[in-house]
Design a protein around this motif. Structure first.
Motif: not given
Length: 132
Positions: A26-51
């Protein structure tokens, strides 16, 4: 599709980058890591998309081919199959897309540490947490 050039300090202000999370589950592990890193930036700085449920490199290539031209992209992936990790990494290098293998190096270190071979079971963490 535009690649992300990490060798320059140039920042493109008007194009929102895509962070692609690719997994054989499902990508939950990667999503958790990316979400933690993305939290260091503005909320709309990037689009996160799962495959999720990517089973081969063609799944990844098909998805990448469908992305909007001109948007920088980076890939974070978690594949248990070593061959699939390698094939995806090579495909991304050929496209000039930076990527991070979030699972492979950790599994390798733990395998070396324990002297045991990994199970290579897709969704093993989810199953463990669900008591399966």
């Amino acid at each position: 599709m535009a690649s992300l050039d990490l060798s320059t300090d140039e920042v493109v202000e008007d194009i929102k980058p895509i962070v692609l999370i690719v997994s054989d589950a499902r990508g939950d592990t990667a999503y958790a890591v990316v979400a933690a890193a993305a939290a260091q930036f503005e909320a709309d700085a990037l689009d996160v998309v799962r495959l999720p449920n990517a089973r081969n490199v063609q799944d990844v290539n098909t998805f990448l081919d469908a992305q909007e031209e001109g948007r920088p992209i980076a890939v974070f992936h978690t594949f248990v199959d070593e061959r699939l990790r390698r094939d995806v990494r090579h495909a991304l290098v050929r496209r000039g897309i930076p990527s991070i293998d979030l699972l492979g190096p950790a599994v390798t270190v733990l395998s070396t540490l324990t002297g045991a071979e990994p199970s290579n079971k897709v969704g093993a963490l989810r199953d463990l947490l669900q008591g399966a």
